[in-house]
Design a protein around this motif. Structure first.
Motif, PDB file in Angstrom:
ATOM      1  N   GLU A  21      -5.814   1.298 -17.039  1.00 55.34           N
ATOM      2  CA  GLU A  21      -6.055  -0.087 -17.457  1.00 55.34           C
ATOM      3  C   GLU A  21      -6.468  -0.963 -16.286  1.00 55.34           C
ATOM      4  O   GLU A  21      -7.397  -1.765 -16.382  1.00 55.34           O
ATOM      5  N   ASN A  22      -5.786  -0.830 -15.147  1.00 54.28           N
ATOM      6  CA  ASN A  22      -6.042  -1.720 -14.015  1.00 54.28           C
ATOM      7  C   ASN A  22      -7.336  -1.382 -13.286  1.00 54.28           C
ATOM      8  O   ASN A  22      -7.904  -2.253 -12.623  1.00 54.28           O
ATOM      9  N   ALA A  29     -10.015  -3.701 -14.244  1.00 58.13           N
ATOM     10  CA  ALA A  29      -9.746  -5.127 -14.126  1.00 58.13           C
ATOM     11  C   ALA A  29     -10.763  -5.807 -13.200  1.00 58.13           C
ATOM     12  O   ALA A  29     -11.438  -5.163 -12.382  1.00 58.13           O
ATOM     13  N   ASP A  30     -10.846  -7.129 -13.325  1.00 60.30           N
ATOM     14  CA  ASP A  30     -11.816  -7.901 -12.533  1.00 60.30           C
ATOM     15  C   ASP A  30     -11.526  -7.808 -11.037  1.00 60.30           C
ATOM     16  O   ASP A  30     -12.466  -7.738 -10.222  1.00 60.30           O
TER      17      ASP A  30
END
Length: 309
Positions: free
Chosen positions: A201-202, A205-206
């Motif tokens: 998931e990470n 990330a932005d």
């Protein structure tokens, strides 16, 4: 930070009292006479039973017994066993070091293997190695510990001959490796899955895209930016899992003949030695509470955005 720690310590008091009171009531308020049960089928004079109860304080109301227990606890006295008359603190001190060593080995194996496998799978989600990890962890989660224990014992001890099937009374570190792996198998599966999901998931990330765009080395991007955010749910699980490992596994210790806390609790329950059970649970509750506090404080280390007032 100081105020938060003080507030958490105050919150631990009702949790500690509630947990120990519940176990105390289960051992002493349920139907059954532990003193008479100790005699088995032998005939014991009622006067003698009454005298033993008076000596142990079991003739008092249950609330008074619990208050006496708390008072003695703050003085380091966990009571005495009914059968052997040995202090419970001495009995636990004999069994706990083995369980502590077993739990440390199992915890280290869980952290190293679980997080490593989770990172490897999470960096390439939906790949062959990711699906292989999910399949392996599903097997470990589904397999009862006594089945895994006997399988490990059969292959490594009886077939390959590289380990002893049972540990000695004073086990060496090498003898505890095999039971530690069995004890850690379930925790390893959960840690690997948590790490894999969090990393997968990470990594999208932005802040990860920003770190890559800045031209930072891949090792720094993964080791610092990705892992510090991905490990928060893993640390939460590991913090509570330490207490479970410290409690010792009755099944695992039984399979490998380890005379630790697990076997101690099993024998105490079979003999209705309430003081021993309550003493062990009291120590476990303290371990759980301390680990919970340490985990909360560790959040601020992993994520600088977290601050405690």
């Amino acid at each position: 930070m100081g105020r938060y720690v003080a507030r958490r310590l105050l919150q631990m008091i009702p949790v500690f009292i509630g947990s120990t009171l519940l176990v105390f009531l289960m051992m002493y308020a349920l139907p059954g006479d532990p003193v008479r049960a100790l005699a088995g089928e032998q005939h014991v004079d009622a006067t003698q039973i009454a005298q033993i109860k008076a000596d142990l304080g079991l003739d008092q109301p249950i609330w008074q017994q619990y208050l006496n227990y708390l008072g003695n606890l703050f003085q380091g006295d966990l009571g005495d066993q009914i059968g052997t008359k040995r202090p419970v603190a001495e009995v636990i001190a004999d069994a706990y070091p083995i369980t502590v060593r077993l739990a440390i080995f199992a915890f280290v194996f869980t952290v190293v293997a679980g997080i490593s496998l989770g990172i490897i799978a999470g960096l390439k989600a939906e790949s062959l190695r990711d699906r292989g990890l999910l399949g392996l962890t599903l097997v470990l989660i589904s397999m009862p510990s006594f089945v895994l224990g006997f399988l490990v014992q059969y292959f490594f001890a009886f077939q390959l001959g590289i380990a002893k099937p049972n540990v000695s009374l004073e086990p060496t570190n090498g003898e505890l490796i095999m039971p530690a792996i069995v004890l850690a198998s379930l925790s390893l599966a959960y840690v690997a899955r948590l790490t894999r999901t969090s990393v997968a998931e990470n990594i999208r990330a932005d802040y990860m895209r920003t770190a890559v765009a800045k031209g930072l080395p891949r090792r720094r991007v993964i080791g610092v930016h990705l892992m510090r955010n991905s490990l928060i749910p893993v640390v939460t699980f590991l913090g509570t899992d330490i207490g479970a490992l410290m409690g010792g596994a009755i099944v695992t210790e039984g399979i490998f003949n380890i005379k630790g806390v697990g076997s101690l609790v099993f024998e105490a329950l079979s003999k209705r030695e309430g003081a021993t059970v309550v003493g062990v649970v009291t120590l476990l509750v303290i371990v759980y509470l301390i680990c919970s506090l340490l985990v909360d404080l560790l959040y601020a280390v992993l994520d600088p955005r977290i601050r405690y007032a």
